[in-house]
Write an enzyme that holds these catalytic residues in place. Sequence first.
Site, PDB file in Angstrom:
ATOM      1  CB  SER A 193     -13.618  -2.355  -9.620  1.00 36.75           C
ATOM      2  OG  SER A 193     -12.980  -2.415 -10.874  1.00 36.75           O
ATOM      3  CE  LYS A 216     -10.643  -2.081  -3.620  1.00 35.75           C
ATOM      4  NZ  LYS A 216     -10.386  -2.855  -4.818  1.00 35.75           N
ATOM      5  CG  HIS A 266     -15.450  -2.977  -5.488  1.00 39.80           C
ATOM      6  ND1 HIS A 266     -15.037  -1.800  -4.898  1.00 39.80           N
ATOM      7  CD2 HIS A 266     -14.509  -3.276  -6.413  1.00 39.80           C
ATOM      8  CE1 HIS A 266     -13.906  -1.404  -5.462  1.00 39.80           C
ATOM      9  NE2 HIS A 266     -13.565  -2.293  -6.382  1.00 39.80           N
TER      10      HIS A 266
HETATM   11  C1  LIG Z   1      -9.196  -3.143  -5.585  1.00 35.23           C
HETATM   12  C2  LIG Z   1      -9.390  -4.385  -6.345  1.00 35.23           C
HETATM   13  C3  LIG Z   1      -8.438  -5.394  -6.337  1.00 35.23           C
HETATM   14  C4  LIG Z   1      -7.093  -5.207  -5.718  1.00 35.23           C
HETATM   15  O1  LIG Z   1      -7.162  -5.341  -4.350  1.00 35.23           O
HETATM   16  P1  LIG Z   1      -6.021  -4.644  -3.452  1.00 35.23           P
HETATM   17  O2  LIG Z   1      -6.199  -5.328  -2.150  1.00 35.23           O
HETATM   18  O3  LIG Z   1      -6.319  -3.207  -3.422  1.00 35.23           O
HETATM   19  O4  LIG Z   1      -4.707  -4.964  -4.109  1.00 35.23           O
HETATM   20  C5  LIG Z   1      -8.733  -6.573  -6.964  1.00 35.23           C
HETATM   21  N1  LIG Z   1      -9.893  -6.745  -7.613  1.00 35.23           N
HETATM   22  C6  LIG Z   1     -10.830  -5.791  -7.670  1.00 35.23           C
HETATM   23  C7  LIG Z   1     -12.097  -6.045  -8.409  1.00 35.23           C
HETATM   24  C8  LIG Z   1     -10.589  -4.577  -7.052  1.00 35.23           C
HETATM   25  O5  LIG Z   1     -11.487  -3.606  -7.146  1.00 35.23           O
END
Ligand SMILES: *Cc1c(COP(=O)(O)O)cnc(C)c1O
Length: 385
Positions: free
Chosen positions: A182, A239, A210
């Site tokens: 991330s 995302k 991602h």
């Molecule tokens: C953003 C993210 C999460 C968390 O997801 P949310 O739906 O925002 O709680 C989990 N794992 C990774 C790798 C992330 O980048």
Amino acid sequence: MDSLTAFAEAKLEALDAQALRRRLAPTRRLDGLWVERGGRRLLSFSCNDYLNLSHHPAVKAAAVAAIEVHGAGAGASRLVTGDHPLLAELEARLARLKRTEAACLFGSGYLANTGLIPTLAGEGDLVLVDELAHACIWAGAQLSGARVVPFRHNDIGELERLLAELRAAHRRCLVATDGVFSMDGDLAPLDRLSEVCQAHDAWLLSDDAHGIGVLAEGRGSAALFPGATIPLQMGTLSKAIGSYGAYVCASRAVVDLLKTRARTLVYSTAPPPAAIAAALAALDLIEADSELTARPLSRARVFTQALGLPRAESPIVPVIIGGAEEALAASRALEGQGRLVVAIRPPTVPARTAPLRVAFTAGHSEADVLALAAAVRPLLRKEAA
Ligand SMILES: *Cc1c(COP(=O)(O)O)cnc(C)c1O
């Protein structure tokens, strides 16, 4: 002063002294690309809305329509009365996209990982985690009560050594990684991880927060490794999908087990209908348009090529500036020019590196990307430039 307030104030002062205190910055997102902060319009390179779908008219209309039919909130957890029909519809869509038997939706990615890992591992078990995996994988691993051991980032040799040394003494073993990391935007070598896991009867969990929507025509990072066996494929709707919520794609039995045992599903209210309907509409757009899903990565590659950085593997590009204060100053300089590029500081990244994390989206033009590269070039750390 009472001891609680004194504790909080002392803690804040210590964070301030290390330039590590974080502050919320009220931000109005004007569309999928522009934000307004402190009265100024800024071109955002800091949203994970890679396809700008959070503001797509069809996605917004689906959310509004779902509210009209199903209401604003789910009303209860899924096992009580919160299991509205949109959830099953989206689960079927995600399972099809990921080519798994089934899928299970959760309220968020954080809830998915902190529910999933303790459902599958506990005392007497082993959880091996890539050192750069997301905080919520670590949280899930810690919550599980299993023995948790980190392995060096993407280091298959070390993972293999750890498995050879530790696997036999533990009942079950789970290996957890981000599919796309991330902060650094690099990929996990899922083919080699899968091989090693199969050789040691370890269950591979890939967190594709991602990757979904932006790699392999939207199918995510696992689809870049067609030979890999990844029994636990998690990702978020928050995302590229532009909404909120998360999924775990897995076999029918694993999904059924999650639905009866994962505490963050059992004891937390189901995701709201609007968020699920928005995700369904976003998937329609993602599955229909491979030119759209390819664009964030191609923009990132224009940027890495312009700056002579390693070729981007995802829409995320880290730019190393220096310590926390230099990175903050660089971010402020870019903001002064009308661009939002946030600096990521410890503990999100290891101490002493504080990259600018640049996230490209389908809506950035090549001219936007090249102008950003020109603005970033003078800020690069000297040995990196
Ligand atoms: C953003 C993210 C999460 C968390 O997801 P949310 O739906 O925002 O709680 C989990 N794992 C990774 C790798 C992330 O980048």
